[in-house]
Design a protein around this motif. Structure first.
Motif: not given
Ligand code: C3B
Length: 828
Positions: A185-190, A61-66
């Motif tokens: 764990x591999x998904x981020x609910x939005x 997620x850190x890399x994703x945000x970047x």
């Protein structure tokens, strides 16, 4: 945004990449104790898998945000890959590899009392796809990230992926694949990204104050689309892209009127109905079933995705005509074709763009990939069903068609037939919307997925459109596979051996570097290491077979594999008929002859669509033959037949590296490309195949000495079929013996196989009889050549050395350059 005086604090505490093993361990334990509310006393493998994947996911997620930050500030064109299927398989191993933290994690969990292999086994496959098309989408998004293109996938978050297959009494039995039992764990609910989607209703038009005719669509049923984001880490790069999957939710929890009126049950039922839209993946491969819910899924997904894409574009405050400079959308088959209509609707009905200007934007935005020429797979929606579900879209399709046909009529004034042939509306009863034609008309490029296939679409199903648009609109992009999953992860020992000779793992990013091992094809030491690894992989598969099927197979035998969806055009029936022929031959052998024979293990795997009777009969026959042959003492080690149940991505990772020969034996002209053919050769197995799909280009790359080809060519197929229809073509004599054995009850009740046999003795649409002798000849050659171990291994090495072309990185570069016009954005 955050005031500048607070930003330092944010930066100070911002989550960083792992500094080392101890940081991973700290995070792991924190997740066990807080996220999972477990402890040292009750942390089993499942909990350990979940904690480890949470820790890894935080870093993604850190890399994703970047990456998203970077892509937004760079403000360059992005590509969106719309696919109704993403057959991802497991994520953890891939995430560790691509994020470069495999060693840290491995030894990190070992110190804490766990084996990484055991944790990896805990993860369920994300099986949101049927076969080749869905797995291609997964390879493509891996490559888009690994080659630093700004690109997103858009799909559906099915609660049930492809069904699980068990074999009961030799038959396929399906059970649901509820893969979300434990949280993913591999998904981020939005939950904050919710989009209203409408169905049904009616259309109305009125003239507004400016004298303009305005169309409105209203009064329909509404549901909500909620986004779930899956980070897609690139290999050896900071780029982490996004796969956004939509789930359907009711707009309001309850229908309050009904609720207040005491009709509690029906108010809940209404809300549950909304959730069924994204509930289940349709289990057909290369087959169109025409169900309303499927069209609903397509519109739901397409409307949510376009809403998202348009919203992102509007934030840049550019004029509409620049939309195609910022956005490329690829249609993975015709499934997302409604996007063409939806974008036109947004532009003209919602944004007030004029028709022609809007249509120009639309056609410059979309590209369409065709994946099949099989008539039963081409989508056509009945006009009444379509009009009821999407009344405004139907009107727009009529307009698109009208303008298109006017243009065609102007170009070819005397050709009345042509108009009927190319119309988006087929004049059948009821009328049908031809989705492939709509996709062609709405796109600036149309591509097939291997050279032969791309030629075939130009000369057969889309011939008229080549006449109309000229040949430049049509092109080829040969499929590819990601070497990260299909070499390094599936076959780590081979990858390590190659790296030791090439000098680094750079070949995983530039697969053409494999060429460097070609000079070692005749090096005895290298050959030895190569053979040892193949043996190891065969033993790994043999152990799996022992566990799942309960019997042993000889790892010195030739492993002959055909794993893929069961389909008549893929001709698993020809394979099993060949196995029966082999069985009958062995039964007739003398002791001396038996000593000379090459022992074989014939391995099958694959799912049949639940309603596909013939495919299910083929599965039954394979299992029936397996039972008889494996129990026959006369045969011993010379022949074993295995059906591996529930073939999926994770099983492919074990099966593919273990083959000596794999079969890709579709009737010429029917398999658009095939991609497992590439996987098998990349892992040192040779192909027994027809002159079809990507087999042709594989032959060109690896050399014709390193592949076993047989059978009639695509150009003869039509004539042969014609002969079967209009004259008596004698059955191949060897095949006749095989049928006699089946009919005499050698493999149980012969009644079960009546229609399977008559499909061949009758019209033989897939030309099983026509190709049978040539198939047996090729098999004989395989038997002979396998005895010569030295040449076999040198052929295997040479083949692998020449597989560079089949990296999906190369395919993505071709799409980016000739269709999408997007450029990589480096994270440095
Ligand atoms: C498949 C084709 O059958 C394969 O030949 C091809 O390699 C892949 O697509 C990827 O291009 N395909 C599929 O899996 N499902 C469809 N509906 C159509 C094609």
């Amino acid at each position: 945004s955050i005031p500048s005086e607070s930003r330092q604090l944010w930066q100070k505490f911002g989550v960083k990449e792992f500094g080392g093993k101890e940081e991973f361990q700290q995070e792991f334990i924190r997740h066990v104790e807080t996220t999972l509310a477990r402890s040292i006393y009750n942390c089993d493998d499942l909990a350990a898998y979940q904690a480890a994947s949470q820790a890894i996911r935080d870093r993604l997620i850190v890399a994703w945000n970047k990456t998203q930050q970077k892509h937004t500030t760079k403000d360059r064109k992005r590509v969106y890959y719309l696919s109704l299927e993403f057959l991802m398989g497991r994520a953890m191993d891939n995430a560790m590899l691509n994020a470069g933290i495999k060693d840290i994690t491995k030894s990190g969990v070992a110190d804490l009392g766990f084996k990484i292999e055991d944790l990896l086994e805990q993860e369920p496959d994300a099986a949101l796809g049927n076969g080749g098309l869905g797995r291609l989408a997964a390879c493509f998004i891996d490559s888009i990230a690994s080659t630093n293109y700004p690109g997103w996938g858009y799909g559906l978050r099915y609660q049930y992926g492809i069904f699980k297959q068990r074999i009961v009494d030799g038959y396929q039995v399906e059970s649901p694949d509820y893969w979300l039992t434990f949280s993913n764990p591999w998904e981020i609910p939005r939950y904050e990204i919710q989009i209203d989607i409408m169905f049904y209703g009616y259309t109305r038009k009125y003239t507004n104050d400016d004298g303009k005719v305005v169309h409105v669509w209203e009064g329909g049923e509404q549901v909500q689309a909620v986004a779930y984001d899956v980070p897609v880490p690139g290999y050896g790069t900071e780029t982490t892209n996004n796969l956004r999957l939509w789930a359907s939710k009711p707009t309001r929890e309850f229908d309050f009127e009904k609720f207040n009126a005491g009709d509690y049950e029906s108010s809940v039922r209404e809300s549950q109905k909304a959730e069924t839209i994204s509930a289940v993946l349709y289990p057909n491969d290369n087959f169109y079933s025409g169900k309303e819910l499927r069209l609903k899924q397509q519109y739901f997904w397409v409307a949510a995705s376009l809403n998202d894409i348009v919203r992102r574009f509007k934030k840049t405050h550019r004029p509409w005509k620049e939309f195609p400079d910022q956005v490329a959308i690829q249609l993975n088959d015709t499934h997302p074709t409604l996007a063409v209509v939806e974008l036109q609707r947004i532009l003209i009905d919602m944004e007030g763009v004029e028709w022609d200007a809007a249509w120009n934007i639309v056609t410059n935005t979309f590209g369409y990939t065709n994946h099949t020429v099989l008539p039963e797979a081409l989508e056509k929606w009945p006009v009444p069903l379509f009009t009821n579900l999407l009344p405004r879209h139907m009107e727009i399709i009529y307009e698109i068609n009208l303008f298109f046909l006017q243009k065609v009529e102007k170009m070819f004034p005397k050709e009345r037939d042509l108009l009927a042939r190319v119309s988006i509306i087929e004049e059948s009863t009821p009328q049908q919307v031809r989705m492939a034609y709509l996709a062609i008309i709405g796109s600036h490029k149309v591509n097939g997925v291997a050279e032969l296939h791309s030629e075939l679409i130009k000369t057969t199903i889309f011939k008229d459109f080549v006449t109309i648009y000229g040949p430049d609109k049509f092109m080829n992009v040969t499929n590819g596979i990601t070497p990260r999953r299909w070499l390094h992860q599936a076959n780590p020992k081979l990858s390590d051996l190659i790296a030791s000779k090439v000098g680094s793992y750079d070949f995983l990013k530039d697969l053409n570097l494999l060429k460097k091992i070609e000079p070692l094809a005749h090096d005895p030491k290298f050959q030895d290491e190569w053979v040892t690894i193949k043996k190891f992989n065969k033993a790994r598969l043999a152990a799996h077979i022992k566990q799942s099927n309960g019997f042993e197979v000889n790892v010195n035998a030739l492993f002959d594999v055909q794993v893929k969806r069961i389909h008549e055009y893929k001709r698993q029936q020809m394979n099993i008929f060949g196995v029966i022929h082999r069985y009958l031959s062995i039964k007739a052998m003398t002791k001396e002859e038996k000593k000379e024979a090459t022992p074989r293990v014939c391995i099958f795997g694959g799912k049949s669509a639940p309603g596909y009777y013939m495919a299910k009969t083929i599965i039954k026959l394979i299992n029936a033959v397996s039972e008889v042959v494996n129990a026959d003492a006369d045969v011993g080690d010379l022949l074993k037949v295995v059906f591996i149940a529930d073939y999926n991505v994770s099983k492919a990772e074990i099966i593919v590296p273990a083959s000596d020969i794999s079969q890709h034996i579709s009737t010429a002209g029917t398999e658009a490309s095939g991609t497992s053919n590439m996987k098998f050769v990349l892992n040192g197995g040779l192909i027994l195949g027809t002159v079809d799909g990507a087999n042709i280009e594989i032959t060109r790359e690896v050399g014709e000495n390193n592949i076993f080809l047989f059978g009639h060519l695509a150009e003869s197929v039509e004539d042969l079929r014609h002969k079967h229809r209009f004259s008596d073509v004698p059955l191949d004599p060897n095949l006749e013996k095989v049928f006699n054995a089946i009919e005499s009850g050698t493999f149980g009740d012969p009644n079960i196989y009546v229609s399977l046999i008559s499909s061949v003795t009758g019209s033989d649409y897939y030309l099983v009889s026509d190709d049978f002798q040539s198939y047996l000849d090729a098999q004989k050659l395989v038997d002979q050549d396998f005895k010569n171990k030295d040449t076999w291994v040198s052929r295997s090495i040479t083949a692998v050395a020449n597989m560079g072309f089949f990296s999906s990185d190369r395919a993505i570069d071709e799409y980016a350059e000739s269709i999408w016009n997007v450029e990589p954005i480096s994270m440095e």
